[in-house]
Structure formats: C-alpha cells, structure tokens
Write an enzyme that holds these catalytic residues in place. Structure first.
Site, PDB file in Angstrom:
ATOM      1  CE1 TYR A 142      -3.595   2.578   0.437  1.00 37.33           C
ATOM      2  CE2 TYR A 142      -2.468   3.280   2.437  1.00 37.33           C
ATOM      3  CZ  TYR A 142      -3.442   3.482   1.468  1.00 37.33           C
ATOM      4  OH  TYR A 142      -4.247   4.585   1.536  1.00 37.33           O
ATOM      5  CG  ASP A 235       5.731   3.332   1.131  1.00 35.38           C
ATOM      6  OD1 ASP A 235       6.011   4.073   2.104  1.00 35.38           O
ATOM      7  OD2 ASP A 235       4.582   3.218   0.666  1.00 35.38           O
ATOM      8  CE  LYS A 264       0.558   4.786   8.378  1.00 40.48           C
ATOM      9  NZ  LYS A 264       0.633   3.985   7.184  1.00 40.48           N
TER      10      LYS A 264
HETATM   11  C1  LIG Z   1       0.075   4.514   5.723  1.00 40.10           C
HETATM   12  C2  LIG Z   1       0.904   4.229   4.526  1.00 40.10           C
HETATM   13  C3  LIG Z   1       0.886   5.074   3.402  1.00 40.10           C
HETATM   14  C4  LIG Z   1      -0.058   6.251   3.298  1.00 40.10           C
HETATM   15  O1  LIG Z   1       0.229   7.229   4.222  1.00 40.10           O
HETATM   16  P1  LIG Z   1      -0.902   8.342   4.560  1.00 40.10           P
HETATM   17  O2  LIG Z   1      -0.212   9.239   5.540  1.00 40.10           O
HETATM   18  O3  LIG Z   1      -2.062   7.601   5.123  1.00 40.10           O
HETATM   19  O4  LIG Z   1      -1.220   9.030   3.302  1.00 40.10           O
HETATM   20  C5  LIG Z   1       1.767   4.821   2.375  1.00 40.10           C
HETATM   21  N1  LIG Z   1       2.617   3.779   2.431  1.00 40.10           N
HETATM   22  C6  LIG Z   1       2.658   2.933   3.480  1.00 40.10           C
HETATM   23  C7  LIG Z   1       3.643   1.822   3.489  1.00 40.10           C
HETATM   24  C8  LIG Z   1       1.784   3.125   4.547  1.00 40.10           C
HETATM   25  O5  LIG Z   1       1.811   2.265   5.574  1.00 40.10           O
END
Ligand SMILES: *Cc1c(COP(=O)(O)O)cnc(C)c1O
Length: 446
Positions: A142, A235, A264
């Site tokens: 994601y 990511d 995060k």
């Molecule tokens: C949470 C997440 C996102 C998206 O981040 P948002 O701050 O919700 O836009 C993208 N990549 C990874 C791996 C994530 O866990």
C-alpha cells in the site's frame, strides 16, 4: 459493554460523511466506537469503555498516547509562537538533519504532509529523473491513495485500475508482481527494464499481513534496479523509525534503496511525510531541478517539533530495545497459545509490529528461528504454509478474523486493527503486564 453514545454519534456521522467516516478502514461493523481520549497504551471511548490499544493510530504513535512532558512542552511553545509562516524555520532543518544522520539511504530530504504525498512525489521524482514512465509495485503493498499505485493484480503485466476514478490509461504504466518472488521481478526487468522508472516496495509487507522479506529478496530488488537503471524506492511510511530503530528497516535488512518515503512515526502524531535519498536524485526536485513538488503546509513547524522531540526522546531513552523485547514477549506468547488452541494459525511480525494470521494449514510448531514471528526460516517445518505474499494472506480465514475474532477481542477490552491485513503496533507505553492481559484475551477468544 455499553455503546449507546458511539451508536448515536455514528448515526450523526452517517449524515455528514460517506459511510460515516473520513478513512474507510475505520468503518468497522456494525459501527465503530468513538474515541474520547487516549491514555498511555489505552484509549477510552465516549461511553467510558477502556481498551488496550494496538492500533496506535495505524502506526504513528511510537510512544503511545501520552507524550513525555518535554515533548508536549516544545509543541506548546511552538503553538504559542504561531503555527505556520510560509517561510523556513530552524526546527525543519533540525528534523531534516536528524533523519539524514540516521537513515542510510537519505542524503537529502523533502518534507510533505502525509505518506500519500510522499509516495506520490517519489514516483514523480523517479519518472522525472529516469525519463521513464513505468512503475513496478508489489501486490498487497500500500502506497497511499494515489493514482500511480492504486492498481489491481500481481501478474507482472500492466495492471488495471484499483479504484473507480483511476483511468485505465494511468494504470497501464504500473506493473504489479507478487511479494517475495525474485523470479517474477527478474522476468519483469528482463522484459521491460529499459522502460521502468522505479520499483517501489515496502521492505516488510506491512499493509498486508505484516510479512517479512525472504532471504535475498530485497538484495535481488537492489541488484535488478541498479542493473537496469531504475530507482529502488523503499516505502518506509510504516516501517520507518519503527522497524530497525533509528536506521529503519533498510538498516535492519542492510539494503540501501535510492529513495525512501517516510511518514507516520516521523510526525510524532501530526501529519508529516517525507521523501529522501541520494543527493543527485533529490536535486531534480524544484526549485533546483524540474520535477515539481510544492505544498503550503510542508515542513509544518508544529509537526516538525513533535516529530523531532519524539525522535530525540527515542534516541536518548531505551525505546527501541524495550519495544523489541516487548514484541518478542508478545509474539512468543502468541506462538504458544496458537500451538495449543489454533495450530493452523501463523504469528508474524518483528520489533513493535505483530499479527496472528488465520492460515488454514501448517499445524506443525514453528522451528527455533520462528518462535517470535515467522522468518521464513528454511529449517522451520511450517515454512511452506506461512504466507509469503498477498495471496497467502488472502487464503486465510479473513472473515472469521474480522467478524468474530476482532469483535471478541473488543469485548475483552483489546483494540486491534480492523481486519486480517492491517498490522498491529506496540508502543513504549505498553508494559509486560499489558502483554499478559493481552495474551489472556487471545487465549479466551481464539
Ligand atoms: C500509511 C501508509 C501510506 C499512506 O500514508 P498516509 O499518511 O495515510 O497518506 C503509504 N505507504 C505505506 C507503506 C503506509 O503504511
């Protein structure tokens, strides 16, 4: 448990928000409980029910809900000096320096406001830097609510849109392959290598069951991208400053990508994101280069202050070793419970991330290498049953997890993430006693 006030609030929320929520994962059935406040490792809902919290806002809250006094003092002091200026501040330089000092791949960084904005910028940067359009991602990964990565399928072919509203002609530029499948990666790069701008992957598949990389997988990704002139993007929005401590997952797995996305944890509870990497690549961003990125709020002083002070606290106190210890205690306890009550199930995760996946086979006890979470250890008798990719997690009892198990744990006062796919998180506020309470709840509900 009484949920009258939550029920009333959801009724009102349904009249103003689609599905009654502002992010779909929160719309648990029949209706979510509404939070009144956080307290250390706990949340209290509007009806006064108290839950041990393993959602931790889906990742950001490394220290739990109650920030150390020195962190809140700095946030409040920033607030009283103003919230935002449209001109640079010292605190953004300090957080930038902190991250550059600790994350192996990051020589230069640009702050954003969310993970989505970070991954969106990273993909544009990779395309602009390489002059190529195609993007390779991993099924079940994601990367936020953005057009380049919201695609379906993992067959090594250009994918279809993963959401209504994404034009098929956008999705054609994205190719998805299964996680932990080096052969599939090799095929894609052999076939299309010269058109591929980047491979973007979560170094640990955190958004789809919390799956460790198999030995050599990330190394293969590193070699293939380098060989074909594509960028490797990790990511680390979820794993950054959570897995592997201050060096992030790339430090733990000892593979250095070209670009890294963060969010995060680095915001200390506020909306902050970042993309960072090699100087030469990062310098193609505006105003130096010609790849556009801009934002009114990027480098927001309040978020920068919260992130910086929280990370400094984590660097100075025993936060990461303590979290890894707690995580091992919890996963080892879960492994024992699962062996007794549901031997088909699989315990996964590392450091402060964990999950029990309701796999349907593999009643053997895990081998020595996997007693604190599946490591795909070749000598483990469960190796061929433990999920290695998204398809492995999809084959689990996802309905049982979500409709019966989640509800049962809630009734025991344990707040887990909403479905089989989302990882769960320990915080520095959790204690050994909390772990024991949690294990009792698993024993009762499993
Ligand atoms: C949470 C997440 C996102 C998206 O981040 P948002 O701050 O919700 O836009 C993208 N990549 C990874 C791996 C994530 O866990």
């Amino acid at each position: 448990m009484n949920h009258d006030r939550s029920r009333d609030l959801y009724d009102r929320a349904l009249s103003v928000f689609p599905g009654g929520v502002n992010s779909p994962v929160r719309a648990v059935r029949p209706y979510p409980f509404f939070i009144n406040r956080g307290d250390g490792a706990y949340v209290v809902d509007v009806d006064g029910n108290r839950y041990l919290d393993y959602v931790m806002a889906y990742g950001p809250l490394l220290l739990g809900h109650t920030l150390p006094e020195r962190v809140t003092a700095r946030i409040q002091s920033q607030l009283s000096d103003g919230t935002i200026y449209g001109a640079p501040t010292e605190v953004e330089v300090e957080l930038g320096e902190f991250i550059v000092r600790h994350v192996p791949s990051i020589e230069r960084i640009r702050f954003t406001n969310s993970g989505t904005e970070a991954t969106n910028t990273a993909v544009r940067l990779a395309r602009g830097y390489t002059g190529r359009d195609q993007v390779v991602i991993v099924g079940g990964g994601y990367h936020g609510a953005q057009e380049s990565t919201l695609v379906d399928g993992d067959h090594g072919e250009p994918a279809g849109p993963g959401s209504a509203g994404v034009p098929a002609s956008f999705a054609e530029h994205t190719i998805s392959v299964p996680f932990n499948d080096p052969a599939a990666l090799r095929d894609v790069f052999e076939e299309r290598g010269e058109n591929i701008a980047c491979l973007m992957v979560e170094p640990l598949l955190g958004n789809y069951g919390c799956i460790d990389p198999i030995d050599g997988y990330l190394e293969t990704a590193r070699e293939l991208t380098a060989e074909h002139g594509a960028l490797l993007i990790f990511d680390e929005v979820m794993t950054g400053f959570r897995i592997g401590g201050l060096g992030c997952a790339q430090g733990a797995f000892d593979v250095t990508p070209d670009l890294t996305t963060l969010a995060k944890v680095i915001g200390g509870g506020f909306p902050v994101g970042a993309v960072g990497g090699r100087d030469e690549v990062m310098e193609t961003l505006t105003p130096v280069g010609d790849v556009f990125h801009a934002s009114t709020y990027a480098g927001h002083p309040v978020g920068m202050t919260a992130g910086l002070e929280m990370l400094r606290y984590a660097a100075e106190e025993n936060v990461y070793p303590h979290l890894a210890d707690l995580g091992d205690q919890l996963r080892a306890g879960l492994t024992d419970i699962v062996a007794d009550t549901a031997p088909g199930y699989t315990v996964v995760g590392r450091d402060s991330m964990f999950k029990v996946i309701f796999t349907r086979e593999g009643g053997d006890a895990p081998g020595d290498g996997c007693t604190t979470g599946c490591r795909h250890d070749g000598s483990c008798p469960r190796t061929s049953y433990c999920p290695q990719d998204a398809a492995g997690v999809d084959a689990a009892e996802t309905e049982r997890w979500e409709r019966l198990f989640w509800q049962g744990m809630k009734e025991e006062g344990v707040f887990l993430t909403a479905n089989q796919h989302e990882s769960q998180f320990l915080s520095y506020a959790h204690t050994t006693e909390d772990i024991e309470t949690t294990l009792e709840a698993y024993k009762t509900v499993l």
